[in-house]
Scaffold this motif. Sequence first.
Motif, PDB file in Angstrom:
ATOM      1  N   UNK A 145      38.494-108.158  11.344  1.00  0.00           N
ATOM      2  CA  UNK A 145      38.815-108.943  10.411  1.00  0.00           C
ATOM      3  C   UNK A 145      39.721-108.488   9.327  1.00  0.00           C
ATOM      4  N   UNK A 146      40.978-109.122   8.766  1.00  0.00           N
ATOM      5  CA  UNK A 146      41.841-108.889   8.009  1.00  0.00           C
ATOM      6  C   UNK A 146      41.316-108.324   6.931  1.00  0.00           C
ATOM      7  N   UNK A 147      40.230-108.945   6.404  1.00  0.00           N
ATOM      8  CA  UNK A 147      39.569-108.675   4.988  1.00  0.00           C
ATOM      9  C   UNK A 147      39.098-107.219   5.164  1.00  0.00           C
ATOM     10  N   UNK A 148      38.514-106.798   6.005  1.00  0.00           N
ATOM     11  CA  UNK A 148      38.039-105.267   5.955  1.00  0.00           C
ATOM     12  C   UNK A 148      39.257-104.346   6.233  1.00  0.00           C
ATOM     13  N   UNK A 149      40.412-104.629   6.490  1.00  0.00           N
ATOM     14  CA  UNK A 149      41.403-103.798   6.844  1.00  0.00           C
ATOM     15  C   UNK A 149      42.178-103.517   5.399  1.00  0.00           C
ATOM     16  N   UNK A 150      42.242-102.214   5.065  1.00  0.00           N
ATOM     17  CA  UNK A 150      43.167-101.882   3.992  1.00  0.00           C
ATOM     18  C   UNK A 150      44.183-100.748   4.058  1.00  0.00           C
ATOM     19  N   UNK A 151      45.420-100.958   3.773  1.00  0.00           N
ATOM     20  CA  UNK A 151      46.314 -99.904   3.989  1.00  0.00           C
ATOM     21  C   UNK A 151      46.582 -99.177   2.615  1.00  0.00           C
ATOM     22  N   UNK A 152      46.603 -97.652   2.966  1.00  0.00           N
ATOM     23  CA  UNK A 152      46.741 -96.666   1.577  1.00  0.00           C
ATOM     24  C   UNK A 152      47.906 -95.745   1.893  1.00  0.00           C
ATOM     25  N   UNK A 153      48.525 -95.695   0.837  1.00  0.00           N
ATOM     26  CA  UNK A 153      49.518 -94.553   0.934  1.00  0.00           C
ATOM     27  C   UNK A 153      48.944 -93.204   0.826  1.00  0.00           C
ATOM     28  N   UNK A 154      49.618 -92.416   1.467  1.00  0.00           N
ATOM     29  CA  UNK A 154      49.101 -90.813   1.529  1.00  0.00           C
ATOM     30  C   UNK A 154      50.261 -90.035   1.622  1.00  0.00           C
ATOM     31  N   UNK A 155      51.048 -90.014   0.724  1.00  0.00           N
ATOM     32  CA  UNK A 155      52.374 -89.343   0.411  1.00  0.00           C
ATOM     33  C   UNK A 155      52.259 -88.130  -0.153  1.00  0.00           C
ATOM     34  N   UNK A 156      51.299 -88.185  -1.263  1.00  0.00           N
ATOM     35  CA  UNK A 156      50.969 -86.782  -2.145  1.00  0.00           C
ATOM     36  C   UNK A 156      49.463 -86.632  -2.391  1.00  0.00           C
ATOM     37  N   UNK A 157      49.300 -85.378  -3.076  1.00  0.00           N
ATOM     38  CA  UNK A 157      48.054 -84.763  -3.309  1.00  0.00           C
ATOM     39  C   UNK A 157      47.449 -85.881  -4.082  1.00  0.00           C
ATOM     40  N   UNK A 158      48.213 -86.591  -5.280  1.00  0.00           N
ATOM     41  CA  UNK A 158      47.755 -87.547  -6.145  1.00  0.00           C
ATOM     42  C   UNK A 158      47.234 -88.733  -5.246  1.00  0.00           C
ATOM     43  N   UNK A 159      48.042 -89.190  -4.158  1.00  0.00           N
ATOM     44  CA  UNK A 159      47.483 -90.137  -3.498  1.00  0.00           C
ATOM     45  C   UNK A 159      46.469 -89.902  -2.786  1.00  0.00           C
ATOM     46  N   UNK A 160      46.144 -88.503  -2.456  1.00  0.00           N
ATOM     47  CA  UNK A 160      44.949 -88.341  -1.573  1.00  0.00           C
ATOM     48  C   UNK A 160      43.666 -88.255  -2.479  1.00  0.00           C
ATOM     49  N   UNK A 161      44.111 -87.900  -3.612  1.00  0.00           N
ATOM     50  CA  UNK A 161      42.987 -87.914  -4.372  1.00  0.00           C
ATOM     51  C   UNK A 161      42.327 -89.192  -5.099  1.00  0.00           C
ATOM     52  N   UNK A 162      43.314 -90.059  -5.202  1.00  0.00           N
ATOM     53  CA  UNK A 162      43.097 -91.609  -5.638  1.00  0.00           C
ATOM     54  C   UNK A 162      42.523 -92.296  -4.546  1.00  0.00           C
ATOM     55  N   UNK A 163      42.953 -91.892  -3.336  1.00  0.00           N
ATOM     56  CA  UNK A 163      42.247 -92.572  -2.296  1.00  0.00           C
ATOM     57  C   UNK A 163      40.728 -92.100  -1.833  1.00  0.00           C
ATOM     58  N   UNK A 164      40.425 -90.657  -2.027  1.00  0.00           N
ATOM     59  CA  UNK A 164      39.083 -90.506  -2.131  1.00  0.00           C
ATOM     60  C   UNK A 164      38.242 -91.024  -3.001  1.00  0.00           C
ATOM     61  N   UNK A 165      38.797 -91.213  -4.371  1.00  0.00           N
ATOM     62  CA  UNK A 165      37.900 -91.749  -5.312  1.00  0.00           C
ATOM     63  C   UNK A 165      38.004 -93.292  -5.198  1.00  0.00           C
TER      64      UNK A 165
END
Length: 177
Positions: A145-165
């Motif tokens: 279902x589209x509402x459970x799908x989320x796209x996240x950017x993973x370009x940098x270490x900042x992105x990585x930390x933000x995504x984990x948090x």
Amino acid sequence: AQKNGIDGRKKPNLLITGTPGTGKTTTASALAEAAQLRHINIGDLVKEKNLHNGWDEQFECYIINEDLVCDELEDMMEEGGNIVDHHGCDFFPERWFDRVVVLQTENSLLYDRLATRGYTGSKLSNNIECEIFQVLLEEAKESYQEEIVVALRSDSIDDLNNNVSTLSDWLRSWNMS
Ligand code: DAT
């Protein structure tokens, strides 16, 4: 996402997907540690438990036996609390996942990561094309279902930390809701 899961799970299951090199394993292992959940890397599981039908010479990868993978995972998925990491998402039962995360990386960064990993020729260009055409995002939207799908950017270490948090917060709120 459903409270206590479709199967009565007490803990959520999360799928992290995306083109090889976008950071699935790095993200999933950091998140598993932060949230105290189980990290399941499908590629490793397939190798360890021989859940494949041999080696594909053309694509230079194991030919995954999807039925064996699903049988192997069923009990753990029913229990909940899993972070599954795989570059595909269309063969898992839809009911397994409370959220599906698609990691995305800018092409030139992804190219460098895959080249560093030793990918060359068509293996490299196929994966870059997969990212350009957002193949995994489309596959995720078609499979869940589209509402459970989320796209996240993973370009940098900042992105990585933000995504984990961000994902830790979401996992925590699922447990409390
Ligand atoms: P995947 O599991 O999607 O194949 P990975 O986690 O093995 O990807 O990461 C591939 C490489 O890129 C690895 O050397 C770690 C690095 N990396 C992953 N995510 C990153 C990010 N957000 N920023 C910078 N480097 C990252």
